[in-house]
Design a protein around this motif. Structure first.
Motif, short mmCIF file in Angstrom:
data_model
loop_
_atom_site.label_atom_id
_atom_site.label_comp_id
_atom_site.label_asym_id
_atom_site.label_seq_id
_atom_site.Cartn_x
_atom_site.Cartn_y
_atom_site.Cartn_z
N TRP A 166 0.66 -1.35 -0.14
CA TRP A 166 0.10 -0.11 0.00
C TRP A 166 0.58 1.31 -0.19
CZ3 TRP A 166 -3.74 -2.25 -1.51
CH2 TRP A 166 -4.54 -3.40 -0.75
N TYR A 167 0.23 2.35 -0.25
CA TYR A 167 0.81 3.81 -0.26
C TYR A 167 1.94 3.84 -1.29
CZ TYR A 167 -2.06 3.50 3.94
OH TYR A 167 -3.08 3.55 4.89
N TYR A 168 2.15 3.21 -2.12
CA TYR A 168 3.26 3.05 -2.93
C TYR A 168 3.13 4.38 -3.92
CZ TYR A 168 6.33 2.29 -6.92
OH TYR A 168 7.45 2.47 -7.83
N ARG A 169 4.24 5.26 -4.21
CA ARG A 169 4.22 6.40 -4.70
C ARG A 169 5.72 6.73 -5.76
NH1 ARG A 169 1.72 7.91 0.01
NH2 ARG A 169 -0.21 9.42 -0.03
N GLY A 170 6.02 5.61 -5.97
CA GLY A 170 7.49 5.46 -6.67
C GLY A 170 7.23 5.81 -8.38
#
Length: 281
Positions: A166-170
């Protein structure tokens, strides 16, 4: 028609018959109305099978009527019956999207409906957000360690372009998506431009991550499909999922040149997934 829990669930559905199959309004376990459709198998040259059904879970901003999901559904009807549905907050379904959290209830309702139609084997196929949902659904309702099989259990699982965490912003694509999900202006853009209504509250509690879910799926057969040109989730995501899965019951296909989810899925890939399902279901 099934019996027991499946028959009870069928009585809670509002159904209609169309020229191509059934339409239904399904009530989830947490009280949200979900639009769904059933298309029987097309079997040219032979009798249709009433045994296997594919339940398709679309990606974020998708819906039952979107062309990409309809194209995938048409491909799988060559081998099985198909149930499609719109996640909460999408299409004509009620509620608001929780971007993969409470959507497990939506998939469970669709699987229960499929079993109520008389199918004995269910394959769940999820794309992107739907991929994370089929993984968590199988962990919760499957044959593994979390409570055993239920009326919503699946027999085969395929996750296409699923995130691992979760919360991946790559990637730039995911940073844009997080802006849409977390900002009031972004949610307005989603409602007006993407026709997707997003719940304004943060997850509480944070749901089981896909990587935490996959070890709980075994011995149910699991196929992970991912593209090496995915603009949302790079290839470390499928590798993380496969590393956490049971190698005895899981496979990873890393597809050369494939982008992201149902919008990029070519007929040849859908055909191979269909072959894998029928071989493992």
């Amino acid at each position: 028609m099934g019996s027991g829990a499946e028959a009870d669930f069928a009585r809670s559905c509002v159904s209609s018959i169309t020229s191509s199959g059934h339409r239904a309004s399904l009530l989830t376990s947490d009280g949200v109305r979900i639009e769904a459709a059933h298309t029987p198998r097309e079997a040219p040259g032979g009798p249709p099978s009433g045994d296997l059904v594919v339940v398709l879970a679309h990606g974020f901003s998708g819906a039952l009527e979107r062309p990409a999901l309809r194209r995938a559904a048409a491909a799988f009807t060559q081998r099985a019956g198909v149930v499609t549905f719109s996640f909460r907050g999408h299409g004509r379904s009620g509620g608001h999207s929780t971007v993969g959290d409470r959507e497990v209830h939506d998939l469970a309702a669709a699987v229960r409906w499929a079993r109520s139609l008389g199918y004995r084997r269910v394959a769940t196929i999820g794309f992107s957000m739907g991929g994370s949902v089929v993984l968590r659904h199988a962990a919760i309702h499957g044959q593994g360690e979390r409570g055993g099989r239920t009326g919503a259990h699946t027999d085969v699982v395929v996750a296409v372009s699923s995130p691992a965490r979760w919360y991946y912003r790559g990637t730039a694509s995911m940073r844009r998506l997080h802006w849409v999900i977390t900002r009031p202006t972004g949610r307005l853009v989603s409602r007006l431009g993407l026709r997707t209504r997003i719940h304004p509250e943060d997850w509480d509690p944070v749901p089981l991550s896909p990587t935490e879910a996959v070890p709980l799926i075994a011995p149910t057969p699991l196929l992970l499909v991912h593209g090496d040109r995915d603009p949302y989730f790079p290839v470390d995501h499928p590798h993380m999922l496969m590393a956490a899965a049971d190698p005895a019951s899981s496979e990873l296909w890393l597809e050369r040149g494939f982008g992201h989810a149902e919008n990029a899925a070519e007929p040849e890939l859908l055909e191979r997934i269909g072959e894998w399902i029928t071989a493992h279901g």
